[in-house]
Design an enzyme around this catalytic site. Structure first.
Site, short mmCIF file in Angstrom:
data_model
loop_
_atom_site.label_atom_id
_atom_site.label_comp_id
_atom_site.label_asym_id
_atom_site.label_seq_id
_atom_site.Cartn_x
_atom_site.Cartn_y
_atom_site.Cartn_z
N VAL A 64 -19.32 -9.17 -4.12
CA VAL A 64 -19.68 -10.17 -5.13
C VAL A 64 -18.66 -11.30 -5.13
O VAL A 64 -17.46 -11.06 -5.29
CB VAL A 64 -19.76 -9.56 -6.55
CG1 VAL A 64 -20.23 -10.60 -7.55
CG2 VAL A 64 -20.68 -8.35 -6.57
N LYS A 111 -26.06 -9.58 -6.14
CA LYS A 111 -24.73 -9.67 -6.76
C LYS A 111 -24.85 -9.55 -8.28
O LYS A 111 -24.01 -8.91 -8.93
CB LYS A 111 -24.07 -10.98 -6.37
CG LYS A 111 -23.72 -11.03 -4.88
CD LYS A 111 -23.40 -12.43 -4.43
CE LYS A 111 -22.98 -12.48 -2.97
NZ LYS A 111 -23.00 -13.83 -2.42
N GLY A 133 -20.59 -19.72 8.88
CA GLY A 133 -20.51 -18.27 8.67
C GLY A 133 -20.77 -17.85 7.23
O GLY A 133 -20.48 -16.72 6.86
N GLU A 143 -15.45 -4.75 -3.66
CA GLU A 143 -15.05 -6.04 -4.25
C GLU A 143 -15.65 -7.23 -3.50
O GLU A 143 -16.08 -8.21 -4.12
CB GLU A 143 -13.51 -6.14 -4.25
CG GLU A 143 -12.96 -7.38 -4.88
CD GLU A 143 -13.27 -7.47 -6.37
OE1 GLU A 143 -14.13 -8.28 -6.72
OE2 GLU A 143 -12.66 -6.74 -7.18
N GLY A 170 -17.27 -16.75 3.67
CA GLY A 170 -16.38 -17.16 4.76
C GLY A 170 -15.49 -16.01 5.19
O GLY A 170 -15.22 -15.08 4.42
N GLU A 202 -26.33 -15.34 5.20
CA GLU A 202 -26.69 -14.00 5.67
C GLU A 202 -27.36 -14.11 7.04
O GLU A 202 -27.84 -15.18 7.43
CB GLU A 202 -27.65 -13.34 4.68
CG GLU A 202 -27.06 -13.11 3.32
CD GLU A 202 -25.81 -12.24 3.36
OE1 GLU A 202 -25.87 -11.11 3.84
OE2 GLU A 202 -24.75 -12.71 2.90
N ALA A 234 0.83 -1.22 0.00
CA ALA A 234 0.00 0.00 0.00
C ALA A 234 0.85 1.26 0.00
O ALA A 234 0.39 2.34 -0.38
CB ALA A 234 -0.92 0.00 1.22
#
Ligand code: NDP
Ligand code: HSE
Length: 440
Positions: free
Chosen positions: A132, A205, A187, A129, A302, A190, A33
């Site tokens: 989807v 999506k 996990g 990002e 996940g 929804e 970064a």
């Protein structure tokens, strides 16, 4: 250089995963970064719940607005979910001139047009990002990697929970509710799992994929949506006997008459790679005029796969903090003033092949009647499978695969077939997509 301070809203599956990835890969991330990324503050509703991440090194608060309003925080990472609170928080962050990263597909699909307009006005980024296909970098692929192509169509397994359930039903003979409970435990689902099962999550999506692929506004309310709740073991077995797998697909296709956006269970020839995508894995097949078909595969849900995308977005935002703001990649891949108004087709105008399953009285002439109805509507039959009636049973199961036709003709055919005395209602219909490389 001074570190960039970020604030996390939500420390559940994805929030916890994001803390873990940012912490364990901190050195590599700051090298990529160009700045150190420091979690300054995070919010959760329940301050006592056990988390999948450590809660050290940042302030933990209950009020998410305290994070958004904090003057030192430059990037807000929204991982709460839902539309109402998340929208308020994101708009407030934008109003404060902060960049936003979110994994929230419902928020983007339903309110994205408004959110992007606000972000454009404030000169800030909203990155999504992770919204989807979890860990697959599909938005970046469409916006950047495939930017030279005219995208003709895309088709994807874009709900990990649904694919996990279908795989567990087919491979392990599990029943629907047992498989769903496992997906929730892992996990993947929804907070309200009906959003997964009824296809709404996939429709969110698909809305985002279609917008970025075709340069159209986000139009969630125009996606035709069917979930996987109506599928049973018999559908899965018959599909296998015919050489197909049933997958829950989101399909967006450009046609001469407009854009198809649809989400439904679909038979796919088992030889296709995408037919073999199992469990929580997602895959998106994209057909670009220059590149042809490309297939993008990876974990669709996940904690850590999703965090992979969230952190990539955070890095992109941090990189952009030092570059010319007018040169950023547009939110929907196309410049906001260059979106086109292609019509979205009604379901009746979709084109697909169909697999029809019906229980028919075991007497002469029934199949001929069904074939006549299909023939009169110009629907060609690709294959017929008839199962002998079991002992004591008076009906035989007949499965008919049709060639491609318009949905309106199949609807008419089904109404007439269901009107035959010798056919039990309802006739079951599953769409079939061959997903070959012809670009149509
Ligand atoms: P979780 O339910 O695991 O986590 C949600 C977090 O938000 C929790 O920390 C929760 O607090 C907090 N929260 C929820 N409601 C409120 C509220 N009213 N006020 C304040 N805080 C609140 O969700 P996920 O991590 O699974 O999902 C988060 C987002 O990521 C969603 O938009 C989801 O669609 C998306 N997503 C999820 C994926 C997945 O695999 N799970 C994959 C890709 C995207 P507390 O824990 O204290 O209740
Ligand atoms: N509930 C979603 C799924 C999470 O199962 O795909 C990932 O977006």
């Amino acid at each position: 250089m001074t570190p960039v301070s970020i604030g996390l809203l939500g420390l559940g599956t994805v929030g916890g995963g994001t803390v873990n990835v940012l912490t364990r890969n901190a050195d590599e991330i700051s090298r990529r970064a160009g700045r150190e990324i420091r979690i300054a503050m995070a919010s959760t509703r329940d301050m006592t719940r056990e988390r999948i991440c450590e809660l050290e090194g940042f302030d933990l608060v209950q009020d998410p607005f305290a994070v958004v309003d904090h003057p030192d925080i430059e990037v807000i990472v929204e991982l709460i979910g839902g539309e109402t609170l998340a929208k308020d928080l994101v708009l407030r962050a934008i109003y404060h001139g902060k960049h936003v990263v979110t994994a929230n597909k419902a928020l983007i699909a339903v309110h994205g047009n408004e959110i992007f307009a606000a972000a454009q006005e404030q000169g800030v980024t909203v990155a999504f990002e992770a919204a989807v296909a979890g860990g697959i970098s599909i938005i970046k692929t469409i916006r950047e990697g495939l930017a030279g192509n005219r995208i003709e169509w895309l088709a994807g397994i874009i709900n990990g929970t649904g694919n996990y359930i279908l795989s567990a039903m087919r491979d392990d003979g599990k029943d629907f509710s047992e498989a769903l409970a496992e997906a929730q435990h892992l996990g993947y689902a929804e907070a309200d799992p009906t959003i997964d099962v009824e296809g709404i999550d996939a429709a969110h999506k698909l809305t985002i994929l279609a917008a970025t692929a075709f340069g159209i506004p986000l139009q969630f309310d125009k996606v035709y949506t069917e979930g996987i709740g109506g599928l049973d073991q018999a559908d899965i077995r018959y599909a296998e006997q015919l050489g197909y797998r049933i997958k829950h697909l989101g399909i967006a296709r450009r046609t001469d008459r407009g854009v198809e956006m649809r989400v439904h269970p679909t038979l796919i020839p088992e030889r296709r790679l995408i037919a073999n995508v199992e469990g929580v894995m997602n895959a998106v097949l994209i057909y670009g005029d220059a590149v042809g078909p490309t297939l993008h595969y990876g974990a669709g849900a996940g904690a850590h796969p999703t965090a992979s995308s969230v952190v990539a977005d955070i890095i992109d935002v941090v990189r952009a903090l030092t570059t010319d703001p007018n040169n950023r990649v547009p939110h929907l891949a196309f410049q906001p003033n260059a979106l086109t108004d292609l019509p979205i087709l009604a379901a009746e105008d979709f084109e697909s092949a169909y697999c029809l399953r019906m229980d028919a009285q075991d007497r002469p002439g029934v199949l001929a009647d069904v074939a006549r109805i299909l023939g009169e509507l110009n629907i060609s039959i690709e294959a017929i499978l008839q199962k002998e009636p079991r002992a004591q049973q008076k009906t035989a199961t007949v499965i008919i695969m049709t060639q491609r036709t318009r949905e309106r003709f199949i609807n008419r055919a089904l109404a007439q077939i269901e009107g035959l005395d010798a056919i039990n209602r309802p006739v079951k219909r599953i769409r079939v997509e061959h997903l070959d490389s012809s670009g149509t």
